[in-house]
Write a protein that holds these residues in place. Structure first.
Motif, mmCIF file in Angstrom:
data_model
loop_
_atom_site.group_PDB
_atom_site.id
_atom_site.type_symbol
_atom_site.label_atom_id
_atom_site.label_comp_id
_atom_site.label_asym_id
_atom_site.label_seq_id
_atom_site.Cartn_x
_atom_site.Cartn_y
_atom_site.Cartn_z
ATOM 1 N N LEU A 1 0.829 -1.204 0.000
ATOM 2 C CA LEU A 1 0.000 0.000 0.000
ATOM 3 C C LEU A 1 0.869 1.261 0.000
ATOM 4 C CD1 LEU A 1 -3.402 0.556 1.337
ATOM 5 C CD2 LEU A 1 -1.732 2.254 2.045
ATOM 6 N N LEU A 2 1.948 1.221 0.778
ATOM 7 C CA LEU A 2 2.872 2.365 0.821
ATOM 8 C C LEU A 2 3.506 2.606 -0.549
ATOM 9 C CD1 LEU A 2 4.483 4.556 2.338
ATOM 10 C CD2 LEU A 2 6.097 2.762 3.044
ATOM 11 N N ALA A 3 3.931 1.533 -1.204
ATOM 12 C CA ALA A 3 4.548 1.652 -2.534
ATOM 13 C C ALA A 3 3.557 2.244 -3.539
ATOM 14 C CB ALA A 3 5.040 0.281 -3.005
ATOM 15 N N LEU A 4 2.301 1.796 -3.477
ATOM 16 C CA LEU A 4 1.274 2.314 -4.389
ATOM 17 C C LEU A 4 1.000 3.792 -4.124
ATOM 18 C CD1 LEU A 4 -1.237 -0.680 -4.270
ATOM 19 C CD2 LEU A 4 0.100 0.014 -6.263
ATOM 20 N N ALA A 5 0.913 4.144 -2.835
ATOM 21 C CA ALA A 5 0.673 5.546 -2.474
ATOM 22 C C ALA A 5 1.808 6.427 -2.997
ATOM 23 C CB ALA A 5 0.529 5.685 -0.962
ATOM 24 N N ASN A 6 3.046 5.926 -2.882
ATOM 25 C CA ASN A 6 4.203 6.697 -3.367
ATOM 26 C C ASN A 6 4.239 6.800 -4.889
ATOM 27 O OD1 ASN A 6 5.770 7.878 -1.263
ATOM 28 N ND2 ASN A 6 6.256 5.828 -0.541
ATOM 29 N N ALA A 7 3.636 5.825 -5.572
ATOM 30 C CA ALA A 7 3.561 5.903 -7.041
ATOM 31 C C ALA A 7 2.540 6.950 -7.479
ATOM 32 C CB ALA A 7 3.191 4.534 -7.611
ATOM 33 N N ILE A 8 1.443 7.100 -6.690
ATOM 34 C CA ILE A 8 0.377 8.034 -7.063
ATOM 35 C C ILE A 8 0.631 9.445 -6.526
ATOM 36 C CG2 ILE A 8 -2.136 8.461 -6.940
ATOM 37 C CD1 ILE A 8 -1.291 5.977 -8.633
ATOM 38 N N TYR A 9 1.350 9.537 -5.413
ATOM 39 C CA TYR A 9 1.589 10.835 -4.744
ATOM 40 C C TYR A 9 2.123 11.914 -5.693
ATOM 41 C CZ TYR A 9 3.405 14.160 -1.275
ATOM 42 O OH TYR A 9 3.673 15.284 -0.547
ATOM 43 N N PRO A 10 3.217 11.673 -6.453
ATOM 44 C CA PRO A 10 3.716 12.731 -7.357
ATOM 45 C C PRO A 10 2.721 13.081 -8.462
ATOM 46 C CG PRO A 10 4.953 10.686 -7.666
ATOM 47 C CD PRO A 10 4.091 10.486 -6.467
ATOM 48 N N LEU A 11 1.923 12.088 -8.899
ATOM 49 C CA LEU A 11 0.901 12.362 -9.918
ATOM 50 C C LEU A 11 -0.169 13.295 -9.353
ATOM 51 C CD1 LEU A 11 0.258 8.876 -11.602
ATOM 52 C CD2 LEU A 11 1.690 10.744 -12.411
ATOM 53 N N ALA A 12 -0.573 13.017 -8.115
ATOM 54 C CA ALA A 12 -1.593 13.856 -7.468
ATOM 55 C C ALA A 12 -1.085 15.292 -7.312
ATOM 56 C CB ALA A 12 -1.965 13.263 -6.110
ATOM 57 N N GLU A 13 0.201 15.407 -6.946
ATOM 58 C CA GLU A 13 0.807 16.738 -6.782
ATOM 59 C C GLU A 13 0.843 17.475 -8.130
ATOM 60 O OE1 GLU A 13 2.957 17.786 -3.485
ATOM 61 O OE2 GLU A 13 0.974 16.911 -3.175
ATOM 62 N N ALA A 14 1.229 16.752 -9.192
ATOM 63 C CA ALA A 14 1.303 17.355 -10.530
ATOM 64 C C ALA A 14 -0.089 17.728 -11.044
ATOM 65 C CB ALA A 14 1.984 16.386 -11.498
ATOM 66 N N LEU A 15 -1.058 16.858 -10.763
ATOM 67 C CA LEU A 15 -2.434 17.085 -11.206
ATOM 68 C C LEU A 15 -3.029 18.321 -10.533
ATOM 69 C CD1 LEU A 15 -4.744 15.976 -12.935
ATOM 70 C CD2 LEU A 15 -5.295 14.365 -11.110
#
Length: 429
Positions: free
Chosen positions: A97-111
């Motif tokens: 779950l942590l790895a998935l959150a870290n994969a989406i985190y920069p996308l959310a910031e960019a979005l």
């Protein structure tokens, strides 16, 4: 970078749940950046007012018994957050779950920096799920819609088969004030040419679904028309038995470990969905294993027996249609017994109507309570119900309910799934 599982959860829960402009553009943007994981694994998409979770679990067990690795995406969670993304019924690990959150985190910031704005909490979790299932973790994924269908963030997928379990009055502020309006939102998951299985759906809502399926040139399989259940009865041991039949399959006797006639309808829709899926994927179904899968299927907090003495049952009947089915089950299975009902609801539900419905059931003693949630109904909300017993603290309400329930009584804990989750964790400890 999110360093720990706890920080990942804090970030996810810190994002606004709703309030974002509805639509799929943010999801499409993220999926595009992730090279479209939602297109890399066959999926079954499940919408409906009630019965989604149970239908997902029936589908999961049916496919798992055939030897497939099955991913499921469900909400809300009952025990741990991770169970929302599960494989063969096992929630993903904290590390995953942590790895998935870290994969989406920069996308959310960019979005967040684009004109679309950042994603909602549910969009982030949905993106995590697609990423996980799309990287070869499962043979098939069964994806439950969050709310509605048409504008739900899961609706960027094109499934092998769509399922619409039930249509009832819920989330009217988002989906519409009539059954046809709500049906149109749910039927938004129907994709061109993709078969759709409809559960036990009222005529006026089914007509909307039929029209949309026709426009999309999608084959529609309707309950008690294209697939039929018969010889239904409740088992003395706990559960249901019935016969299922369609053009290709006859299964009998099917035994379910879940109580309630509505579960036979959910199971039947699941069988039809799996039959359609297997035909499309050239999968040969072993009928004995199908029967085994159906019997093993279990979904926490749905007419779940927690204790035999006293008999304590939990059921997440969190809206008016859910309460209607709960009352049916009470009248069929507990007609001779005194019933003590402990009930708590969310403020955005028709809680006054639900309370009135429960009050009218014969042999019922109703106790109301609240719980830890910003939208939980409080004493002030129901002060007009002057004759009601209300406890602000549910632990005190539970003690009062247990005291009131005699040896031959049933203690039924029901209402919001968030409430059920909170009480269940305590009781099972």
């Amino acid at each position: 970078m999110l360093e720990t599982y706890e920080k990942a959860l804090k970030w996810i829960h810190g994002i606004r749940r709703f309030g974002k402009k509805p639509g799929l553009k943010r999801m499409e943007w993220m999926m595009d950046k992730l090279d479209h994981p939602e297109k890399k694994v066959p999926m079954i998409h499940v919408a409906g007012t009630n019965g989604k979770g149970s239908t997902v679990t029936f589908i999961r067990h049916l496919l798992q018994e055939q030897g497939l690795v099955v991913g499921t995406f469900t909400s809300p969670f009952i025990e741990v957050f991770n169970e929302r993304i599960s494989v063969n019924g096992e929630p993903i690990s904290n590390e995953q779950l942590l790895a998935l959150a870290n994969a989406i985190y920069p996308l959310a910031e960019a979005l967040e920096k684009t004109e679309l704005g950042g994603p909602s909490e549910f969009e982030v979790i949905t993106a995590m799920m697609f990423l996980y299932f799309g990287t070869g973790q499962v043979d098939v994924a069964v994806v439950e819609v969050g709310i509605g269908g048409l504008l739900d963030s899961t609706n960027i997928l094109t499934p092998e088969v769509s399922v619409i379990t039930t249509i009832g009055m819920d989330h009217m502020e988002l989906l519409g004030k009539t059954l046809p309006e709500i049906a149109a939102q749910k039927a938004g998951i129907i994709k061109p040419g993709v078969p759709v299985v409809a559960g036990n759906i009222p005529k006026e809502a089914l007509e909307v679904i039929e029209k949309i399926a026709q426009n999309q040139q999608s084959p529609l399989y309707a309950f008690q028309k294209d697939y039929v259940i018969s010889k239904w009865h409740t088992l003395p041991t706990w559960g249901e038995q019935f016969t299922y039949e369609d053009d290709q399959i006859m299964l009998q006797p099917i035994q379910l470990s879940m109580l309630g006639r509505h579960q036979t309808e959910n199971a039947a829709a699941a069988i039809k969905a799996v039959a359609v899926f297997s035909q499309k994927r050239a999968l040969l179904l072993n009928h004995e294993k199908m029967l085994l899968g159906l019997k093993q299927a279990f979904w926490p907090g749905r007419m779940e027996k927690i204790s035999d003495s006293p008999l304590i049952v939990m059921d997440g009947a969190h809206n008016v249609p859910g309460i209607q089915r709960l009352i049916e089950t009470i009248k069929l299975d507990f007609a001779q017994q005194e019933i003590v009902i402990l009930f708590a609801a969310l403020r955005n539900k028709e809680y006054s109507k639900m309370i009135q419905m429960l009050k009218k059931v014969p042999h019922v003693h109703l106790i109301l309570t609240s719980f830890e949630h910003e939208r939980a109904v409080t004493a002030e909300d129901i002060c007009q119900e002057e004759d009601m017993v209300f406890f602000e603290v549910w632990q005190e309400a539970l003690l009062a309910a247990v005291k009131q329930a005699g040896e031959d009584s049933v203690l039924l804990i029901t209402g919001s799934l968030y409430f059920i989750s909170e009480v269940r964790r305590t009781l099972l400890k």
